[in-house]
Design a protein around this motif. Structure first.
Motif, PDB file in Angstrom:
ATOM      1  N   GLU A 178       0.737  -1.429   0.079  1.00  0.00           N
ATOM      2  CA  GLU A 178      -0.139   0.041  -0.008  1.00  0.00           C
ATOM      3  C   GLU A 178       0.917   1.220   0.048  1.00  0.00           C
ATOM      4  O   GLU A 178       0.363   2.307  -0.582  1.00  0.00           O
ATOM      5  N   ARG A 179       2.036   1.119   0.655  1.00  0.00           N
ATOM      6  CA  ARG A 179       2.892   2.295   0.767  1.00  0.00           C
ATOM      7  C   ARG A 179       3.781   2.502  -0.673  1.00  0.00           C
ATOM      8  O   ARG A 179       3.987   3.526  -0.958  1.00  0.00           O
ATOM      9  N   GLU A 180       4.101   1.285  -1.049  1.00  0.00           N
ATOM     10  CA  GLU A 180       5.180   1.453  -2.391  1.00  0.00           C
ATOM     11  C   GLU A 180       4.412   1.176  -3.525  1.00  0.00           C
ATOM     12  O   GLU A 180       5.144   1.731  -4.670  1.00  0.00           O
ATOM     13  N   MET A 181       3.341   0.640  -3.746  1.00  0.00           N
ATOM     14  CA  MET A 181       2.722   0.570  -5.051  1.00  0.00           C
ATOM     15  C   MET A 181       1.171   0.764  -4.946  1.00  0.00           C
ATOM     16  O   MET A 181       0.479  -0.175  -5.469  1.00  0.00           O
ATOM     17  N   SER A 182       0.847   2.237  -4.567  1.00  0.00           N
ATOM     18  CA  SER A 182      -0.402   2.566  -4.533  1.00  0.00           C
ATOM     19  C   SER A 182      -1.145   2.728  -5.816  1.00  0.00           C
ATOM     20  O   SER A 182      -2.491   2.648  -5.967  1.00  0.00           O
ATOM     21  N   TRP A 183      -0.267   3.069  -6.610  1.00  0.00           N
ATOM     22  CA  TRP A 183      -0.686   3.128  -8.192  1.00  0.00           C
ATOM     23  C   TRP A 183      -0.173   2.023  -9.184  1.00  0.00           C
ATOM     24  O   TRP A 183       0.872   1.397  -8.854  1.00  0.00           O
ATOM     25  N   LEU A 184      -0.948   1.330  -9.849  1.00  0.00           N
ATOM     26  CA  LEU A 184      -0.484   0.628 -10.862  1.00  0.00           C
ATOM     27  C   LEU A 184      -0.856   1.020 -12.235  1.00  0.00           C
ATOM     28  O   LEU A 184      -1.477   1.891 -12.676  1.00  0.00           O
ATOM     29  N   PRO A 185       0.109   0.691 -13.310  1.00  0.00           N
ATOM     30  CA  PRO A 185       1.095  -0.402 -12.917  1.00  0.00           C
ATOM     31  C   PRO A 185       2.432   0.271 -12.356  1.00  0.00           C
ATOM     32  O   PRO A 185       2.686   1.238 -12.600  1.00  0.00           O
ATOM     33  N   SER A 186       2.814  -0.501 -11.447  1.00  0.00           N
ATOM     34  CA  SER A 186       3.970  -0.065 -10.462  1.00  0.00           C
ATOM     35  C   SER A 186       5.227   0.195 -11.582  1.00  0.00           C
ATOM     36  O   SER A 186       5.642  -0.688 -12.388  1.00  0.00           O
ATOM     37  N   SER A 187       6.001   1.319 -11.099  1.00  0.00           N
ATOM     38  CA  SER A 187       7.172   1.763 -11.424  1.00  0.00           C
ATOM     39  C   SER A 187       8.526   1.182 -10.947  1.00  0.00           C
ATOM     40  O   SER A 187       9.427   0.963 -11.568  1.00  0.00           O
ATOM     41  N   PHE A 188       8.045   0.571  -9.717  1.00  0.00           N
ATOM     42  CA  PHE A 188       9.386  -0.272  -8.897  1.00  0.00           C
ATOM     43  C   PHE A 188       8.575  -1.443  -8.019  1.00  0.00           C
ATOM     44  O   PHE A 188       8.264  -1.219  -6.791  1.00  0.00           O
ATOM     45  N   PRO A 189       8.457  -2.470  -9.147  1.00  0.00           N
ATOM     46  CA  PRO A 189       7.490  -3.524  -8.592  1.00  0.00           C
ATOM     47  C   PRO A 189       8.224  -4.359  -7.536  1.00  0.00           C
ATOM     48  O   PRO A 189       9.562  -4.262  -7.437  1.00  0.00           O
ATOM     49  N   PRO A 190       7.668  -4.910  -6.409  1.00  0.00           N
ATOM     50  CA  PRO A 190       8.522  -5.952  -5.566  1.00  0.00           C
ATOM     51  C   PRO A 190       8.910  -6.941  -6.245  1.00  0.00           C
ATOM     52  O   PRO A 190       8.517  -7.465  -7.139  1.00  0.00           O
ATOM     53  N   ARG A 191      10.438  -7.428  -5.590  1.00  0.00           N
ATOM     54  CA  ARG A 191      10.862  -8.643  -5.937  1.00  0.00           C
ATOM     55  C   ARG A 191      11.694  -9.047  -4.965  1.00  0.00           C
ATOM     56  O   ARG A 191      11.937  -8.556  -3.962  1.00  0.00           O
ATOM     57  N   TRP A 192      12.123 -10.492  -4.937  1.00  0.00           N
ATOM     58  CA  TRP A 192      13.137 -10.991  -3.979  1.00  0.00           C
ATOM     59  C   TRP A 192      14.570 -10.846  -4.661  1.00  0.00           C
ATOM     60  O   TRP A 192      14.774 -11.054  -5.610  1.00  0.00           O
TER      61      TRP A 192
END
Length: 237
Positions: A138-152
């Motif tokens: 919610e903090r880091e990708m409240s807008w989609l498509p995300s410009s910095f998506p989560p990854r491992w």
């Protein structure tokens, strides 16, 4: 324990010159071509992140910017770590709301490919994993498509290597900004102010917390010195 031994040139005194007259923390409307994430989006992202067969019992988050000083989630352990293959960079733009304006847009930190990055590792409570991962999303990708998506990613911490969740820039995103010199970045950081705060405040909070953890980032250290010089030249002549 505080590790800071160097005296920053950028101080709260400098930051105070750029404070907005009113504070508005409401989420602005998404830029053109983007939309607000829904609960279904968060559920799908969490399911995807933890769908791999090699899922680990521990869930770590690697923080390199504002998550260091405002984690946005609960945690049961914090330690420092070094991530290879990615570096901390002001490359996520342009912010014309919280920390910038159309006249003086801000540029946020993200992880960009190449080099290495020292940051903080937070271990999430195992019994509330999904709840806390959603807080991060919610903090880091409240807008989609995300410009910095989560990854491992794999982060080295002492004699351990942990698998951690983090957020890396998508270079194909329309919000990826490259090719700026340190002087140009410092110019932006010394002038951009939005409805929540300023880029100088963002820089001060990040560098001071890195130093408190014993992490010295030469690039960020140079930037804080340059930004302080610029603010002094305008407001303290």
């Amino acid at each position: 324990m505080l590790f800071r031994t160097r005296q920053m040139r950028l101080t709260p005194r400098h930051v105070a010159h750029l404070q907005p007259t009113t504070i508005d923390v409401a989420l602005p409307k998404p830029p053109v071509g983007m939309r607000e994430a829904t609960q279904a989006d968060y559920d799908a992202a969490i399911a995807h992140l933890f769908s791999e067969a090699d899922h680990h019992e521990e869930t770590w988050v690697f923080a390199y910017g504002s998550l260091i000083w405002r984690p946005a989630c609960d945690y049961v352990e914090v330690r420092t770590g070094r991530l290879h293959g990615w570096h901390r960079r002001f490359c996520l733009g342009w912010n014309t709301g919280f920390r910038g304006s159309p006249e003086n847009p801000g540029l946020m930190l993200a992880l960009d490919r190449g080099g290495a990055c020292n940051g903080a590792l937070y271990r999430l409570p195992p019994d509330t994993r999904d709840e806390n991962v959603q807080k991060l999303l919610e903090r880091e990708m409240s807008w989609l498509p995300s410009s910095f998506p989560p990854r491992w990613v794999k982060v080295k911490s002492g004699d351990r290597t942990v698998r951690a969740l983090t957020f890396c820039i998508d270079r194909h995103s329309g919000r990826y900004v490259a090719g700026l010199s340190e002087e140009q970045i410092a110019d932006m950081l010394a002038t951009a102010t939005g409805t929540r705060s300023s880029m100088a405040d963002y820089l001060y909070s990040t560098v001071s917390h890195l130093e408190d953890m014993g992490i010295h980032d030469p690039h960020m250290w140079r930037l804080q010195h340059m930004v302080a010089e610029r603010i002094e030249a305008v407001y303290e002549r």
